[in-house]
Write a protein that holds these residues in place. Structure first.
Motif, PDB file in Angstrom:
ATOM      1  N   VAL A  35       3.434  -1.116   4.016  1.00  0.00           N
ATOM      2  CA  VAL A  35       2.845   0.217   3.914  1.00  0.00           C
ATOM      3  C   VAL A  35       3.967   1.209   3.634  1.00  0.00           C
ATOM      4  CG1 VAL A  35       1.511   2.024   5.059  1.00  0.00           C
ATOM      5  CG2 VAL A  35       0.983  -0.376   5.495  1.00  0.00           C
ATOM      6  N   LYS A  86      -8.605   1.708   9.668  1.00  0.00           N
ATOM      7  CA  LYS A  86      -7.248   1.367  10.112  1.00  0.00           C
ATOM      8  C   LYS A  86      -6.898  -0.073   9.785  1.00  0.00           C
ATOM      9  CE  LYS A  86      -3.502   2.770  12.196  1.00  0.00           C
ATOM     10  NZ  LYS A  86      -2.702   3.872  11.635  1.00  0.00           N
ATOM     11  N   SER A 117      -2.791  10.845   7.621  1.00  0.00           N
ATOM     12  CA  SER A 117      -2.883   9.390   7.738  1.00  0.00           C
ATOM     13  C   SER A 117      -3.618   8.819   6.529  1.00  0.00           C
ATOM     14  CB  SER A 117      -3.623   9.002   9.020  1.00  0.00           C
ATOM     15  OG  SER A 117      -4.930   9.568   9.031  1.00  0.00           O
ATOM     16  N   LEU A 118      -3.462   7.528   6.305  1.00  0.00           N
ATOM     17  CA  LEU A 118      -4.094   6.883   5.165  1.00  0.00           C
ATOM     18  C   LEU A 118      -5.604   6.871   5.335  1.00  0.00           C
ATOM     19  CD1 LEU A 118      -1.574   3.985   4.655  1.00  0.00           C
ATOM     20  CD2 LEU A 118      -2.237   5.611   2.894  1.00  0.00           C
ATOM     21  N   THR A 154       6.595   2.274   6.698  1.00  0.00           N
ATOM     22  CA  THR A 154       6.036   2.277   8.047  1.00  0.00           C
ATOM     23  C   THR A 154       5.662   0.875   8.508  1.00  0.00           C
ATOM     24  OG1 THR A 154       3.831   2.743   7.146  1.00  0.00           O
ATOM     25  CG2 THR A 154       5.178   4.634   7.791  1.00  0.00           C
ATOM     26  N   LYS A 155       5.557  -0.068   7.563  1.00  0.00           N
ATOM     27  CA  LYS A 155       5.297  -1.464   7.896  1.00  0.00           C
ATOM     28  C   LYS A 155       5.856  -2.327   6.783  1.00  0.00           C
ATOM     29  CE  LYS A 155       1.582  -4.869   8.265  1.00  0.00           C
ATOM     30  NZ  LYS A 155       0.132  -5.115   8.173  1.00  0.00           N
ATOM     31  N   LEU A 194       0.844  -1.188   0.000  1.00  0.00           N
ATOM     32  CA  LEU A 194       0.000   0.000   0.000  1.00  0.00           C
ATOM     33  C   LEU A 194       0.880   1.239   0.000  1.00  0.00           C
ATOM     34  CD1 LEU A 194      -2.784   1.394   0.308  1.00  0.00           C
ATOM     35  CD2 LEU A 194      -2.524   1.137   2.787  1.00  0.00           C
ATOM     36  N   THR A 211       4.947   5.292   2.449  1.00  0.00           N
ATOM     37  CA  THR A 211       4.455   6.664   2.352  1.00  0.00           C
ATOM     38  C   THR A 211       5.405   7.453   1.460  1.00  0.00           C
ATOM     39  OG1 THR A 211       5.649   7.268   4.387  1.00  0.00           O
ATOM     40  CG2 THR A 211       3.345   6.619   4.597  1.00  0.00           C
ATOM     41  N   GLU A 270      -4.416  -0.961   6.850  1.00  0.00           N
ATOM     42  CA  GLU A 270      -2.970  -1.071   7.036  1.00  0.00           C
ATOM     43  C   GLU A 270      -2.592  -2.413   7.646  1.00  0.00           C
ATOM     44  OE1 GLU A 270      -1.079   2.430   8.736  1.00  0.00           O
ATOM     45  OE2 GLU A 270      -2.934   3.550   8.411  1.00  0.00           O
ATOM     46  N   HIS A 271      -3.491  -3.023   8.427  1.00  0.00           N
ATOM     47  CA  HIS A 271      -3.205  -4.337   9.006  1.00  0.00           C
ATOM     48  C   HIS A 271      -3.332  -5.450   7.979  1.00  0.00           C
ATOM     49  CE1 HIS A 271      -2.954  -2.954  13.180  1.00  0.00           C
ATOM     50  NE2 HIS A 271      -3.983  -2.154  12.914  1.00  0.00           N
TER      51      HIS A 271
END
Length: 459
Positions: free
Chosen positions: A238, A229, A224-225, A255-256, A98, A240, A232-233
């Protein structure tokens, strides 16, 4: 048609309702009810992604962890070295990535550029925001051609999966997830339920087919996306895409990442022909100048695992319109006020009646406290109108007591300064514990107090 049972759930407390209500009767929150699917019976074969027949699907069984075998996954390496670094070595088959960022920052340009660079892969680029002609115009501006890059302008997931079954792409790119619409949900595209349902269908496709999927996502005004929420999980990675639209540099952060480190980042330069990788950003972020000017210093910072030397510019002048101004670009203005208070209280410099302007060159936003000493030196250089040699850099944090504090990965910062031809670097003396600096050919000045640094610079 598919038989669907839906209900509305509060996103704050989980209360259920048969219809939408404005205020939750259980927790009292407003506008938190969203539609969710309770059950459905798919009677059309193309209503969602399916791989093979039911006879090919094997139910999962528990297995002892000692009996599980692991083999290194073969990653798809792109021609973009910055993206490979951020993803941890390349694209993992079956992964879902993402990418979020502000409007106009270059997300679509980046993904189209990557799609055109995957010469050995069959790529399907799905756009719900732009027409085929618009994408073709961007591709011509990028100056790249790829015969196996297919463009599909569609927003319905059922029609998308029909085309996927026919084309069998090896990489799938969706621009953007907020524009997709699933017939399983009655709400409009971009709603919480639609974003979650469309992502779930694409996730099932990615895992069952082993096809990597890239999703472009919108962000809210808070940064924020957009969407739930859980979005993102659900995904594996993820990213940016950051930067100032009026500047040329862009930063791709992680970020992930389930397949690599979250400390890596990629740096790009936006040009008329697309995004160019910046392999050595320190040389670009530092002005090429023969002489030294007051108010300009070089600080050693870390962006992820990459050391960077960036230019700090400051201007300190008497306030002529009453209340002194405090302006910072690319740096936290609250931390700037703290450093000004330390200089006035601990150093005795009368900066309370001065206008202070601070700028981080290149349009970057820096939060590394190791830049504190470079900022203090730049402020005093402008205040005293004494130039600091352009072959000197700084890497240390400044405490409220005026002490020069140690920072992490000091050896990488010193090595980067030495590689770029700097002759002197000021650090904290507490960084010298247990570290061998004799292998460096740069002069290292270690100090414990600001007074020691300023006496060496300004006499």
């Amino acid at each position: 048609m598919a038989k669907i049972k839906t209900a509305y759930f509060c996103q704050s407390c989980g209360a259920q309702s048969a219809k939408w209500v404005g205020r939750c009767p259980a927790c009292g929150e407003w506008n938190t009810y969203v539609e969710e699917v309770l059950s459905r019976e798919d009677v059309t074969p193309t209503s969602a992604w399916k791989v093979g027949t039911s006879s090919q699907q094997v139910a999962s069984k528990p297995k002892p962890i000692a009996e599980i075998t692991y083999s290194e996954q073969h990653r798809i390496e792109t021609q973009d070295g910055e993206l490979n670094r951020v993803l941890g070595g390349g694209i993992v088959p079956g992964s879902m990535v993402l990418i979020g960022g502000e409007p106009g920052i270059g997300k679509s340009t980046l993904m189209l550029q990557i799609a055109l660079s995957l010469k050995n892969q069959r790529v399907l680029y799905i756009s719900g925001e732009e027409s085929e002609q618009q994408i073709k115009m961007r591709a011509e501006r990028l100056g790249a051609q790829h015969p196996n890059c297919f463009i599909l302008t569609e927003t319905g997931t059922q029609n998308i999966f029909k085309q996927i079954e026919q084309l069998q792409p090896e990489v799938l790119i969706v621009d953007s997830i907020q524009t997709l619409h699933s017939s399983f949900i009655e709400s409009g595209a971009g709603s919480v339920a639609q974003v979650r349902e469309c992502t779930a269908e694409l996730l099932k496709f990615a895992k069952e087919s082993g096809t990597p999927v890239f999703l472009i996502g919108h962000i809210t005004k808070e940064g924020s996306l957009a969407g739930p929420k859980i979005l993102e999980h659900m995904v594996d990675t993820v990213l940016t895409f950051e930067g100032d639209r009026h500047m040329t540099y862009r930063i791709l952060r992680t970020t992930k990442n389930r397949f690599g480190s979250t400390s890596e980042l990629g740096i790009y330069e936006m040009l008329g022909t697309g995004l160019r990788e910046v392999s050595n950003p320190s040389e670009i972020l530092i002005s090429q100048r023969e002489e030294s000017f007051s108010g300009i210093t070089i600080g050693g910072t870390m962006e992820g695992n990459r050391p960077l030397l960036i230019e700090v510019q400051s201007l300190v002048s008497p306030a002529t319109y009453g209340t002194p101004q405090r302006t910072a670009t690319g740096f936290d203005v609250k931390r700037l006020n703290m450093l000004l208070a330390v200089l006035e209280k601990r150093g005795g410099f009368k900066l309370g009646t001065q206008d202070v302007f601070l700028n981080i060159a290149g349009g970057l936003k820096v939060e590394d406290p190791a830049l504190d000493l470079a900022i203090c030196a730049a402020l005093l250089s402008s205040f005293e109108d004494i130039a600091i040699p352009h072959t000197t850099c700084f890497a240390a944090e400044v405490g409220l007591g005026g002490e020069v504090r140690a920072v992490h990965r000091i050896e990488q910062r010193i090595s980067e300064a030495e590689k770029l031809g700097f002759q002197d670097i000021y650090i904290s003396k507490y960084n010298k514990k247990g570290v061998d600096f004799s292998r460096f050919n740069i002069r290292i000045h270690a100090a414990s107090r600001l007074e020691e640094v300023f006496s060496g610079l300004f006499g």
